[in-house]
Design a protein around this motif. Structure first.
Motif, PDB file in Angstrom:
ATOM      1  N   GLU A   1       1.001  -1.375   0.649  1.00 44.11           N
ATOM      2  CA  GLU A   1       0.084   0.121   0.331  1.00 44.11           C
ATOM      3  C   GLU A   1       1.295   1.312  -0.068  1.00 44.11           C
TER       4      GLU A   1
ATOM      5  N   GLY B   1      -0.802   1.882  -3.720  1.00 47.23           N
ATOM      6  CA  GLY B   1      -1.341   1.599  -2.586  1.00 47.23           C
ATOM      7  C   GLY B   1      -3.521   2.217  -4.184  1.00 47.23           C
TER       8      GLY B   1
ATOM      9  N   TRP C   1      -4.314  -0.466  -5.276  1.00 49.52           N
ATOM     10  CA  TRP C   1      -4.739  -1.396  -4.103  1.00 49.52           C
ATOM     11  C   TRP C   1      -6.128  -0.973  -4.115  1.00 49.52           C
TER      12      TRP C   1
END
Length: 207
Positions: A130, A166, A169
């Protein structure tokens, strides 16, 4: 002591650390593959996703998914296709990697560097992803974990393309929240609510 070089990694995959006084003490690390991951599982990693679901969340075709699995580029970490009647099962993390591979391929990063990057991502702790930014100059992929490291690459004229892992993600997380999953331990199918169906139910209740 002399400088470690001109700041690039064109001569081989090694960590970028300047040895000359006065240089920035922290430089981004060249992505390298190593051993197996040793991270613990999160709640997300206890759910698997079948091929069509992984394709939808990663924005790739089933042909790409199948080819990458057969050539070992991105293999499903939960379950491989072991013969007739069995389906590959991908973890959340696998789907994030699939989406990253797609982005790198779209920008012309070499397959060799993508393979190295995939191995590196698998080696890192689950939560580390992340906070990671992957930068590439087209010849090398670098991992950056701070804005200063990104700035160093940009100043050196190296990082011409970047992926904030991130962001990928969260994109995958949002996509999978609308798609069916499967509990890895029990095989139970997790049916996600369809937003359109939920809207219809709310309208019906309001009538």
């Amino acid at each position: 002591m002399g400088s470690s070089g001109d700041g690039t990694a064109m001569g081989g995959p090694y960590p970028l650390h300047s040895s000359a006084a006065g240089h920035s003490p922290k430089r981004p690390m060249v992505v390298q593959g190593s051993g197996d991951a040793t991270s613990g599982q999160s709640e997300q990693e206890q759910i698997g996703y079948r091929g069509p679901t992984a394709c939808a969340a990663a924005g790739i075709t089933y042909r790409q998914l199948d080819y990458w699995a057969r050539t070992g580029l991105v293999e499903p970490s939960v379950r491989s296709a072991g013969g007739s009647g069995t389906q590959r099962l991908y973890s959340f993390r696998d789907v994030v990697v699939l989406k990253i591979v797609k982005r790198f391929l779209d920008t012309g990063v070499s397959l060799q560097n993508i393979r190295t990057t995939v191995q590196h991502l698998r080696d890192r702790g689950f939560q580390d992803l992340e906070r990671m930014t992957l930068m590439s100059d087209g010849a090398t992929v670098y991992e950056c974990t701070s804005p200063d490291e990104v700035h160093d690459l940009l100043q050196g004229g190296q990082g011409v393309f970047g992926i904030a892992v991130g962001v990928v993600w969260r994109d995958v997380e949002a996509a999978l929240s609308q798609l069916h999953g499967e509990r890895i331990e029990t095989g139970e199918t997790l049916v996600r609510p369809n937003p359109a169906d939920e809207l219809a139910r709310r309208r019906n209740r309001a009538v």
